[in-house]
Structures are given as structure tokens and as C-alpha cells.
Scaffold this motif. Structure first.
Motif, PDB file in Angstrom:
ATOM      1  N   GLY A   1       0.801  -0.903   0.118  1.00  0.00           N
ATOM      2  CA  GLY A   1      -0.025  -0.043   0.131  1.00  0.00           C
ATOM      3  C   GLY A   1       0.859   1.087  -0.186  1.00  0.00           C
ATOM      4  N   LEU A   2       2.040   1.310  -0.297  1.00  0.00           N
ATOM      5  CA  LEU A   2       3.366   2.177  -0.115  1.00  0.00           C
ATOM      6  C   LEU A   2       3.531   2.651  -1.177  1.00  0.00           C
ATOM      7  CD1 LEU A   2       4.940   4.351   1.045  1.00  0.00           C
ATOM      8  CD2 LEU A   2       6.836   2.255   0.015  1.00  0.00           C
ATOM      9  N   LYS A   3       2.652   4.180  -1.484  1.00  0.00           N
ATOM     10  CA  LYS A   3       3.389   4.650  -2.401  1.00  0.00           C
ATOM     11  C   LYS A   3       3.574   6.070  -2.502  1.00  0.00           C
ATOM     12  CE  LYS A   3       0.221   7.102  -6.180  1.00  0.00           C
ATOM     13  NZ  LYS A   3      -1.116   8.468  -6.251  1.00  0.00           N
ATOM     14  N   ILE A   4       5.007   5.850  -3.435  1.00  0.00           N
ATOM     15  CA  ILE A   4       5.606   7.157  -3.902  1.00  0.00           C
ATOM     16  C   ILE A   4       4.749   8.041  -4.610  1.00  0.00           C
ATOM     17  CG2 ILE A   4       8.253   7.756  -3.939  1.00  0.00           C
ATOM     18  CD1 ILE A   4       8.206   5.669  -2.050  1.00  0.00           C
ATOM     19  N   ILE A   5       4.969   8.816  -4.387  1.00  0.00           N
ATOM     20  CA  ILE A   5       3.926  10.257  -4.097  1.00  0.00           C
ATOM     21  C   ILE A   5       4.982  11.341  -5.558  1.00  0.00           C
ATOM     22  CG2 ILE A   5       2.471  12.294  -4.299  1.00  0.00           C
ATOM     23  CD1 ILE A   5       2.157  11.227  -0.936  1.00  0.00           C
ATOM     24  N   ARG A   6       6.371  11.871  -5.224  1.00  0.00           N
ATOM     25  CA  ARG A   6       6.654  12.679  -5.866  1.00  0.00           C
ATOM     26  C   ARG A   6       8.296  11.918  -4.989  1.00  0.00           C
ATOM     27  NH1 ARG A   6       3.909  15.713  -2.944  1.00  0.00           N
ATOM     28  NH2 ARG A   6       5.019  17.763  -1.817  1.00  0.00           N
ATOM     29  N   ILE A   7       9.439  12.327  -6.150  1.00  0.00           N
ATOM     30  CA  ILE A   7      10.578  13.045  -5.903  1.00  0.00           C
ATOM     31  C   ILE A   7      10.885  14.361  -6.212  1.00  0.00           C
ATOM     32  CG2 ILE A   7      12.676  12.294  -6.024  1.00  0.00           C
ATOM     33  CD1 ILE A   7      11.928   9.087  -7.150  1.00  0.00           C
ATOM     34  N   LYS A   8      11.435  15.213  -5.019  1.00  0.00           N
ATOM     35  CA  LYS A   8      12.282  16.460  -5.247  1.00  0.00           C
ATOM     36  C   LYS A   8      13.615  16.654  -5.783  1.00  0.00           C
ATOM     37  CE  LYS A   8       9.685  19.083  -2.370  1.00  0.00           C
ATOM     38  NZ  LYS A   8       9.073  20.593  -2.098  1.00  0.00           N
ATOM     39  N   ASN A   9      13.747  17.393  -6.389  1.00  0.00           N
ATOM     40  CA  ASN A   9      15.754  17.443  -6.810  1.00  0.00           C
ATOM     41  C   ASN A   9      15.904  18.995  -6.518  1.00  0.00           C
ATOM     42  OD1 ASN A   9      18.196  17.072  -6.327  1.00  0.00           O
ATOM     43  ND2 ASN A   9      18.789  16.060  -8.993  1.00  0.00           N
ATOM     44  N   LYS A  10      16.518  19.483  -5.735  1.00  0.00           N
ATOM     45  CA  LYS A  10      16.518  21.021  -5.250  1.00  0.00           C
ATOM     46  C   LYS A  10      17.830  21.134  -5.102  1.00  0.00           C
ATOM     47  CE  LYS A  10      13.986  24.509  -3.803  1.00  0.00           C
ATOM     48  NZ  LYS A  10      12.766  24.725  -2.763  1.00  0.00           N
ATOM     49  N   LYS A  11      18.907  21.748  -5.762  1.00  0.00           N
ATOM     50  CA  LYS A  11      20.534  21.575  -5.604  1.00  0.00           C
ATOM     51  C   LYS A  11      20.783  20.839  -5.521  1.00  0.00           C
ATOM     52  CE  LYS A  11      20.791  26.551  -4.336  1.00  0.00           C
ATOM     53  NZ  LYS A  11      20.234  27.427  -3.313  1.00  0.00           N
ATOM     54  N   ASP A  12      21.599  20.047  -3.728  1.00  0.00           N
ATOM     55  CA  ASP A  12      22.100  18.682  -3.748  1.00  0.00           C
ATOM     56  C   ASP A  12      20.983  18.176  -2.704  1.00  0.00           C
ATOM     57  OD1 ASP A  12      21.887  20.297  -1.682  1.00  0.00           O
ATOM     58  OD2 ASP A  12      24.307  20.196  -1.190  1.00  0.00           O
ATOM     59  N   GLU A  13      19.636  18.567  -2.419  1.00  0.00           N
ATOM     60  CA  GLU A  13      18.784  17.977  -1.603  1.00  0.00           C
ATOM     61  C   GLU A  13      18.080  17.705  -2.262  1.00  0.00           C
ATOM     62  OE1 GLU A  13      18.685  19.678   1.919  1.00  0.00           O
ATOM     63  OE2 GLU A  13      16.462  20.279   1.502  1.00  0.00           O
ATOM     64  N   LEU A  14      17.638  16.153  -1.997  1.00  0.00           N
ATOM     65  CA  LEU A  14      16.682  15.237  -2.871  1.00  0.00           C
ATOM     66  C   LEU A  14      15.424  14.654  -1.546  1.00  0.00           C
ATOM     67  CD1 LEU A  14      16.025  13.067  -5.596  1.00  0.00           C
ATOM     68  CD2 LEU A  14      16.715  11.149  -4.448  1.00  0.00           C
ATOM     69  N   SER A  15      14.071  15.702  -2.153  1.00  0.00           N
ATOM     70  CA  SER A  15      12.868  14.441  -1.156  1.00  0.00           C
ATOM     71  C   SER A  15      12.267  13.669  -1.623  1.00  0.00           C
ATOM     72  CB  SER A  15      12.681  15.837  -0.526  1.00  0.00           C
ATOM     73  OG  SER A  15      12.010  16.417  -1.029  1.00  0.00           O
ATOM     74  N   VAL A  16      12.328  12.610  -0.896  1.00  0.00           N
ATOM     75  CA  VAL A  16      11.264  11.484  -1.585  1.00  0.00           C
ATOM     76  C   VAL A  16       9.941  11.904  -0.614  1.00  0.00           C
ATOM     77  CG1 VAL A  16      10.468   9.174  -2.432  1.00  0.00           C
ATOM     78  CG2 VAL A  16      13.452  10.140  -1.728  1.00  0.00           C
ATOM     79  N   HIS A  17       8.729  12.110  -1.417  1.00  0.00           N
ATOM     80  CA  HIS A  17       7.354  12.612  -0.925  1.00  0.00           C
ATOM     81  C   HIS A  17       6.795  10.989  -0.607  1.00  0.00           C
ATOM     82  CE1 HIS A  17       7.410  16.608   0.187  1.00  0.00           C
ATOM     83  NE2 HIS A  17       9.072  16.013  -0.426  1.00  0.00           N
ATOM     84  N   TYR A  18       6.221  10.171   0.177  1.00  0.00           N
ATOM     85  CA  TYR A  18       5.046   9.515  -0.289  1.00  0.00           C
ATOM     86  C   TYR A  18       3.541   8.752   0.919  1.00  0.00           C
ATOM     87  CZ  TYR A  18       7.574   8.008   4.786  1.00  0.00           C
ATOM     88  OH  TYR A  18       7.810   7.700   5.462  1.00  0.00           O
ATOM     89  N   GLU A  19       3.148   7.881   0.594  1.00  0.00           N
ATOM     90  CA  GLU A  19       2.059   7.937   1.753  1.00  0.00           C
ATOM     91  C   GLU A  19       1.181   6.070   1.400  1.00  0.00           C
ATOM     92  OE1 GLU A  19      -1.264  10.460  -0.775  1.00  0.00           O
ATOM     93  OE2 GLU A  19      -1.105   8.688  -1.734  1.00  0.00           O
ATOM     94  N   MET A  20       0.415   6.101   2.303  1.00  0.00           N
ATOM     95  CA  MET A  20       0.484   4.597   2.390  1.00  0.00           C
ATOM     96  C   MET A  20      -1.081   4.527   2.870  1.00  0.00           C
ATOM     97  SD  MET A  20       2.174   1.920   3.696  1.00  0.00           S
ATOM     98  CE  MET A  20       4.158   2.013   4.775  1.00  0.00           C
ATOM     99  N   MET A  21      -1.455   3.049   1.567  1.00  0.00           N
ATOM    100  CA  MET A  21      -2.678   3.248   1.889  1.00  0.00           C
ATOM    101  C   MET A  21      -3.520   2.816   2.698  1.00  0.00           C
ATOM    102  SD  MET A  21      -3.384   4.377  -1.304  1.00  0.00           S
ATOM    103  CE  MET A  21      -2.446   5.116  -2.405  1.00  0.00           C
ATOM    104  N   THR A  22      -3.839   2.642   3.190  1.00  0.00           N
ATOM    105  CA  THR A  22      -5.585   2.502   4.531  1.00  0.00           C
ATOM    106  C   THR A  22      -5.026   0.764   4.117  1.00  0.00           C
ATOM    107  OG1 THR A  22      -7.145   2.916   3.866  1.00  0.00           O
ATOM    108  CG2 THR A  22      -6.052   3.979   5.684  1.00  0.00           C
ATOM    109  N   GLU A  23      -5.396  -0.530   4.517  1.00  0.00           N
ATOM    110  CA  GLU A  23      -5.312  -1.555   5.133  1.00  0.00           C
ATOM    111  C   GLU A  23      -6.933  -2.016   4.361  1.00  0.00           C
ATOM    112  OE1 GLU A  23      -1.836  -3.962   7.150  1.00  0.00           O
ATOM    113  OE2 GLU A  23      -2.342  -2.196   8.022  1.00  0.00           O
TER     114      GLU A  23
END
Ligand SMILES: [Zn+2]
Length: 212
Positions: free
Chosen positions: A190-212
């Protein structure tokens, strides 16, 4: 020293003893117990919800001395009490938090180091820095690697090394951590990676979890 049972146990109920209680801000009462199952807010995770002798626990926080304090609406006398953790809430947060570990390990494989993590529902993300000009992962690739690990049903192991609690996911690696985790990566379906943001030398991975 207060026994923090959430560090070694997945139990949701136990008896404990109130050792100290006092008025706090906002007309709340703070109680300190000899042992607790309640994970305090911190490490990128919200605190556990639940009850002490049937009374709702409004907030749980660790004080400067390292004691976990439980905030309630009403005064409770010193002595034995029953603790009950809200299992659904614990599980929701443990799934989000453990998914953060898994994403961290997977990105470390391609040269990114996790530097910050925030695992609250609706705003979960892990932030990375790269020291070797690593390439940002494609969202589909990372999603597929996560799915693979979930499919492999990797066990999560807790150990104490030189007094530090270490949390390992199968053969992926380990992080020092005081949070709550699921027992197996299959629970992260149920894990879903929503988006990956890459700004300068920093990367952020945003995610959510579907309810079971
Ligand atoms: Zn953790």
C-alpha cells in the motif's frame, strides 16, 4: 530508570505504576510511570494514542531527563494503572515510519544519505544529500524497488549494540532509531511514492500509505 517497553515489545496493553503526577499547562495533568508502552512524539513520528485506566492520553513527550510523560485531562492518583495503546494508530504510524527506513536504505544503495525524515500521515518524506553527485532515482524505479522489498517480506530486527538501539530491515541495512516499526516489510503493502524533488544537492522523497 523508567522502562520504555515500546523499545523492545509490540504489546499494546500492560499494567504500570504512576510514580509522579502534577499540573501542567492547558489544564492538563502529566504523569510519570515506572514503565510505559507509549512512544513519545519525536524522531519524525507522532506519539502513540491510547488510555491510562480508561482515560484518554492527550499527548506523550520525553522530558529533558529522558522520562516519558503522559498528559491527561484529569488527575490520576499514584499507584497501579492499566495502559492501553490504540493499535490502529500505532500501526498506521509504524508503517509510515518503517517505509521511511526502507526508502532510506534503497537510496543509500545509489549514493544518497538520508539526513532528515518526517513520517507524519499526509506529509511523509525523507530528505537526502549526496556526496558523490549521485543521480536522482526515477519514481517508477524506486516504486519498483520498494515493491520488491515488500514482496520479499523482509523481517525487521531490533538489537542493542554498544547501548544503541539498531533497527535493521532484512539484509538492507540498519539505522539507530528509537521509533516504532512493523515486524515485516510485507506489512508495507500500500506504499505509494508520490513524488521525488531534487533541489540543488538535496533530494526529498514524498510518500503515503494506503489504508489496509
Ligand atoms: Zn525507526
Amino acid at each position: 530508570m523508567q522502562d520504555k517497553l515500546y523499545l523492545t515489545s509490540h504489546s499494546l496493553t500492560c499494567t504500570a505504576e504512576i510514580l509522579e503526577g502534577y499540573h501542567s499547562e492547558n489544564e492538563r495533568y502529566a504523569v510519570r510511570l515506572d514503565k510505559t508502552l507509549f512512544h513519545p512524539q519525536g524522531g519524525g513520528q507522532p506519539c502513540d494514542k491510547g488510555t491510562i485506566n480508561g482515560n484518554e492520553v492527550l499527548h506523550v513527550a520525553q522530558n529533558r531527563d529522558g522520562h516519558v510523560l503522559h498528559y491527561l485531562h484529569k488527575y490520576l492518583p499514584l499507584g497501579p494503572v492499566e495502559l492501553r495503546i490504540d493499535g490502529n494508530h500505532r500501526r498506521e504510524n509504524a508503517r509510515l515510519h518503517t517505509a521511511g527506513h526502507m526508502i532510506g536504505h534503497l537510496l543509500e544503495r545509489i549514493g544518497w544519505q538520508a539526513v532528515k525524515a518526517h513520517h507524519w500521515p499526509g506529509e511523509s518524506r525523507v530528505v537526502f544529500r549526496s556526496s558523490a553527485n549521485a543521480l536522482p532515482p526515477l519514481l517508477d524505479d524506486l516504486s519498483n524497488h520498494c515493491a520488491e522489498q515488500i514482496q520479499l517480506a523482509q523481517a525487521i530486527f531490533i538489537s542493542f549494540q554498544a547501548g544503541r538501539r539498531q533497527v535493521a530491515i532484512g539484509n538492507l541495512g540498519q539505522y539507530p532509531c528509537g521509533g516504532t516499526h512493523v515486524e515485516n516489510t510485507s506489512e508495507l503493502a500500500g506504499l505509494k511514492i508520490i513524488r521525488i524533488k531534487n533541489k540543488k544537492d538535496e533530494l526529498s522523497v514524498h510518500y503515503e500509505m494506503m489504508t489496509e
